[in-house]
Design an enzyme around this catalytic site. Sequence first.
Site, PDB file in Angstrom:
ATOM      1  N   TYR A 240     -14.806   3.920   9.640  1.00 48.98           N
ATOM      2  CA  TYR A 240     -13.339   3.969   9.733  1.00 48.98           C
ATOM      3  C   TYR A 240     -12.908   4.595  11.066  1.00 48.98           C
ATOM      4  O   TYR A 240     -12.033   4.071  11.757  1.00 48.98           O
ATOM      5  CB  TYR A 240     -12.820   4.796   8.555  1.00 48.98           C
ATOM      6  CG  TYR A 240     -11.323   4.944   8.457  1.00 48.98           C
ATOM      7  CD1 TYR A 240     -10.502   3.860   8.157  1.00 48.98           C
ATOM      8  CD2 TYR A 240     -10.716   6.197   8.611  1.00 48.98           C
ATOM      9  CE1 TYR A 240      -9.125   4.021   8.016  1.00 48.98           C
ATOM     10  CE2 TYR A 240      -9.346   6.359   8.471  1.00 48.98           C
ATOM     11  CZ  TYR A 240      -8.552   5.273   8.182  1.00 48.98           C
ATOM     12  OH  TYR A 240      -7.196   5.433   8.040  1.00 48.98           O
TER      13      TYR A 240
ATOM     14  N   ASP B 149       1.242  -9.206   1.847  1.00 51.89           N
ATOM     15  CA  ASP B 149       0.056  -8.491   1.366  1.00 51.89           C
ATOM     16  C   ASP B 149      -0.881  -9.557   0.814  1.00 51.89           C
ATOM     17  O   ASP B 149      -0.459 -10.684   0.538  1.00 51.89           O
ATOM     18  CB  ASP B 149       0.428  -7.462   0.272  1.00 51.89           C
ATOM     19  CG  ASP B 149      -0.604  -6.339   0.143  1.00 51.89           C
ATOM     20  OD1 ASP B 149      -1.762  -6.634  -0.220  1.00 51.89           O
ATOM     21  OD2 ASP B 149      -0.258  -5.177   0.440  1.00 51.89           O
ATOM     22  N   ILE B 150      -2.158  -9.172   0.632  1.00 56.23           N
ATOM     23  CA  ILE B 150      -3.112 -10.125   0.051  1.00 56.23           C
ATOM     24  C   ILE B 150      -2.931 -10.197  -1.460  1.00 56.23           C
ATOM     25  O   ILE B 150      -3.381 -11.134  -2.106  1.00 56.23           O
ATOM     26  CB  ILE B 150      -4.561  -9.722   0.423  1.00 56.23           C
ATOM     27  CG1 ILE B 150      -5.511 -10.891   0.268  1.00 56.23           C
ATOM     28  CG2 ILE B 150      -5.028  -8.504  -0.351  1.00 56.23           C
ATOM     29  CD1 ILE B 150      -6.879 -10.664   0.900  1.00 56.23           C
ATOM     30  N   ARG B 151      -2.254  -9.186  -2.042  1.00 56.21           N
ATOM     31  CA  ARG B 151      -2.059  -9.161  -3.493  1.00 56.21           C
ATOM     32  C   ARG B 151      -0.578  -9.165  -3.825  1.00 56.21           C
ATOM     33  O   ARG B 151       0.261  -8.876  -2.976  1.00 56.21           O
ATOM     34  CB  ARG B 151      -2.723  -7.924  -4.099  1.00 56.21           C
ATOM     35  CG  ARG B 151      -2.123  -6.611  -3.605  1.00 56.21           C
ATOM     36  CD  ARG B 151      -2.931  -5.407  -4.070  1.00 56.21           C
ATOM     37  NE  ARG B 151      -2.600  -4.215  -3.316  1.00 56.21           N
ATOM     38  CZ  ARG B 151      -1.879  -3.203  -3.775  1.00 56.21           C
ATOM     39  NH1 ARG B 151      -1.387  -3.238  -4.989  1.00 56.21           N
ATOM     40  NH2 ARG B 151      -1.634  -2.135  -3.027  1.00 56.21           N
TER      41      ARG B 151
ATOM     42  N   GLY C  94       0.822  -1.203   0.000  1.00 57.66           N
ATOM     43  CA  GLY C  94       0.000   0.000   0.000  1.00 57.66           C
ATOM     44  C   GLY C  94       0.858   1.255   0.000  1.00 57.66           C
ATOM     45  O   GLY C  94       2.090   1.207  -0.160  1.00 57.66           O
ATOM     46  N   GLN C  95       0.199   2.404   0.225  1.00 54.89           N
ATOM     47  CA  GLN C  95       0.877   3.698   0.116  1.00 54.89           C
ATOM     48  C   GLN C  95       2.027   3.820   1.128  1.00 54.89           C
ATOM     49  O   GLN C  95       3.112   4.269   0.788  1.00 54.89           O
ATOM     50  CB  GLN C  95      -0.142   4.832   0.328  1.00 54.89           C
ATOM     51  CG  GLN C  95       0.389   6.195  -0.085  1.00 54.89           C
ATOM     52  CD  GLN C  95      -0.435   7.356   0.457  1.00 54.89           C
ATOM     53  OE1 GLN C  95      -1.257   7.193   1.347  1.00 54.89           O
ATOM     54  NE2 GLN C  95      -0.199   8.537  -0.078  1.00 54.89           N
TER      55      GLN C  95
ATOM     56  N   LYS D 111     -10.847   2.943  14.170  1.00 54.46           N
ATOM     57  CA  LYS D 111      -9.588   3.484  14.661  1.00 54.46           C
ATOM     58  C   LYS D 111      -9.628   3.706  16.178  1.00 54.46           C
ATOM     59  O   LYS D 111      -8.668   3.400  16.878  1.00 54.46           O
ATOM     60  CB  LYS D 111      -9.220   4.779  13.923  1.00 54.46           C
ATOM     61  CG  LYS D 111      -8.795   4.553  12.469  1.00 54.46           C
ATOM     62  CD  LYS D 111      -7.610   3.604  12.360  1.00 54.46           C
ATOM     63  CE  LYS D 111      -7.079   3.455  10.952  1.00 54.46           C
ATOM     64  NZ  LYS D 111      -6.091   2.359  10.808  1.00 54.46           N
TER      65      LYS D 111
HETATM   66  P1  NAD Z   1      -3.372   1.317   1.446  1.00 52.60           P
HETATM   67  O1  NAD Z   1      -4.834   1.211   1.169  1.00 52.60           O
HETATM   68  O2  NAD Z   1      -2.533   2.080   0.486  1.00 52.60           O
HETATM   69  O3  NAD Z   1      -2.755  -0.148   1.586  1.00 52.60           O
HETATM   70  C1  NAD Z   1      -3.387  -1.168   2.294  1.00 52.60           C
HETATM   71  C2  NAD Z   1      -2.802  -2.492   1.838  1.00 52.60           C
HETATM   72  O4  NAD Z   1      -3.495  -3.524   2.552  1.00 52.60           O
HETATM   73  C3  NAD Z   1      -2.991  -2.753   0.344  1.00 52.60           C
HETATM   74  O5  NAD Z   1      -1.753  -3.058  -0.262  1.00 52.60           O
HETATM   75  C4  NAD Z   1      -3.947  -3.949   0.301  1.00 52.60           C
HETATM   76  O6  NAD Z   1      -3.673  -4.855  -0.764  1.00 52.60           O
HETATM   77  C5  NAD Z   1      -3.676  -4.610   1.647  1.00 52.60           C
HETATM   78  N1  NAD Z   1      -4.789  -5.452   2.109  1.00 52.60           N
HETATM   79  C6  NAD Z   1      -6.120  -5.258   1.926  1.00 52.60           C
HETATM   80  N2  NAD Z   1      -6.821  -6.272   2.478  1.00 52.60           N
HETATM   81  C7  NAD Z   1      -5.900  -7.123   3.021  1.00 52.60           C
HETATM   82  C8  NAD Z   1      -5.995  -8.346   3.723  1.00 52.60           C
HETATM   83  N3  NAD Z   1      -7.181  -8.934   3.991  1.00 52.60           N
HETATM   84  N4  NAD Z   1      -4.852  -8.945   4.129  1.00 52.60           N
HETATM   85  C9  NAD Z   1      -3.647  -8.381   3.867  1.00 52.60           C
HETATM   86  N5  NAD Z   1      -3.500  -7.230   3.183  1.00 52.60           N
HETATM   87  C10 NAD Z   1      -4.617  -6.611   2.778  1.00 52.60           C
HETATM   88  O7  NAD Z   1      -3.212   1.891   2.933  1.00 52.60           O
HETATM   89  P2  NAD Z   1      -2.061   2.833   3.517  1.00 52.60           P
HETATM   90  O8  NAD Z   1      -2.354   4.219   3.065  1.00 52.60           O
HETATM   91  O9  NAD Z   1      -0.740   2.237   3.272  1.00 52.60           O
HETATM   92  O10 NAD Z   1      -2.441   2.790   5.077  1.00 52.60           O
HETATM   93  C11 NAD Z   1      -1.895   1.846   5.963  1.00 52.60           C
HETATM   94  C12 NAD Z   1      -2.429   2.108   7.354  1.00 52.60           C
HETATM   95  O11 NAD Z   1      -2.220   3.491   7.718  1.00 52.60           O
HETATM   96  C13 NAD Z   1      -3.943   1.882   7.530  1.00 52.60           C
HETATM   97  O12 NAD Z   1      -4.202   1.388   8.822  1.00 52.60           O
HETATM   98  C14 NAD Z   1      -4.526   3.270   7.400  1.00 52.60           C
HETATM   99  O13 NAD Z   1      -5.756   3.369   8.051  1.00 52.60           O
HETATM  100  C15 NAD Z   1      -3.451   4.086   8.098  1.00 52.60           C
HETATM  101  N6  NAD Z   1      -3.488   5.502   7.710  1.00 52.60           N
HETATM  102  C16 NAD Z   1      -3.129   5.875   6.441  1.00 52.60           C
HETATM  103  C17 NAD Z   1      -3.191   7.219   6.086  1.00 52.60           C
HETATM  104  C18 NAD Z   1      -2.815   7.671   4.713  1.00 52.60           C
HETATM  105  O14 NAD Z   1      -2.954   8.876   4.392  1.00 52.60           O
HETATM  106  N7  NAD Z   1      -2.324   6.808   3.840  1.00 52.60           N
HETATM  107  C19 NAD Z   1      -3.596   8.166   7.041  1.00 52.60           C
HETATM  108  C20 NAD Z   1      -3.971   7.740   8.309  1.00 52.60           C
HETATM  109  C21 NAD Z   1      -3.876   6.399   8.641  1.00 52.60           C
END
Ligand code: NAD
Length: 324
Positions: free
Chosen positions: A141, A34-36, A11-12, A145
């Site tokens: 969400y 990751d799941i993907r 993910g990001q 949290k």
């Molecule tokens: P993202 O959506 O970019 O990535 C999430 C990843 O989780 C993806 O690669 C997806 O394939 C994987 N995923 C989905 N379902 C899954 C499963 N069942 N098993 C395993 N993997 C699975 O999210 P992110 O932006 O990297 O955020 C990561 C964490 O940070 C999250 O908890 C999010 O709530 C938190 N967060 C992010 C931000 C932001 O701006 N990016 C801000 C606040 C909090």
Amino acid sequence: MRRILITGAFGQIGSELAVRLRQIYGQDAVMTTDIRHSSSETAQSGPFRTLDVTDGKAFYHAVKSHQADTIIHLAALLSATAEALPMQAWQLNMGGLLNALEAARELDCRLFTPSSIAAFGMETPRFGTPQDTMQRPATMYGINKVAGELLCDYYFHKYRVDTRGLRFPGLISHAAPPGGGTTDYAVDMYVSAVKTGRFTSYIDKGTFLDLMYMPDAIHAVIKLMEADASRLKHRNAFNVTAMSVDPEGIAASIRRHMPSFELDYGIDPLRQSIADGWPDAIDASAAREEWDFHADYDLDRMTDDMLSNLKEKSTYSETSANLL
Ligand code: NAD
């Protein structure tokens, strides 16, 4: 941290965090899951294993077989997607976290989990939002949290699991696309500025939200995980932020480089209503006091870096297309 397992690693956040952790702790010490699948640099740079975090047994075995001492749990559904799919959000965000906590308890691991500025709510003070304050979010969400913050505190007090976490603001990066959050508009604005010179924002002018550039977010995760435990009074869900801005502020920052950049508005009611329930500017003093948090990037410095990286990428893809 010596041997680390990351969930949701493509993910990001994970895409950049995994690469940085491998530079510090060694390639093989960091297992991405990751799941993907992915063909990104993150996937190529060290060991990977497919893992669905809602499968508790598989989670336990992945941590055990890597002999991990640290779990970085990032797999989740983000704000806008979670609001569209609330049942899936509960199952993934709460089920996945419980499996992470149980694996950490059984295998004696340190655990990092991000919370979010979504964990507050309409009754929370909007300016200088304190570390400890009223938290009554109205989104799935946000509810996930808050419950996650409390669960992590519970596992620390009841089982002495070394749980740590940050309340991230919207994170801005050029490396991996954002995954369905409300502050994605800011990343989209930079991408659109470089591609077309204009952007229609789905978040309204005057909507101020906290943001942070990804290098600061990565640095904060590592700093918190390495922090002296005896200094931590809060452990989980530290407020962190680098700036509070609205769409007009980002546009003005972009126009320093691209004076003709155009911004107009086509509001998305779902994402606007989510943003309206979040604070304008949170207070990160507990993070500064307890583990010396700081952010290097303000808005203009972030804009300079985003535009320069995105322009380089678009020149590179145009050159590659011409070569084909
Ligand atoms: P993202 O959506 O970019 O990535 C999430 C990843 O989780 C993806 O690669 C997806 O394939 C994987 N995923 C989905 N379902 C899954 C499963 N069942 N098993 C395993 N993997 C699975 O999210 P992110 O932006 O990297 O955020 C990561 C964490 O940070 C999250 O908890 C999010 O709530 C938190 N967060 C992010 C931000 C932001 O701006 N990016 C801000 C606040 C909090």
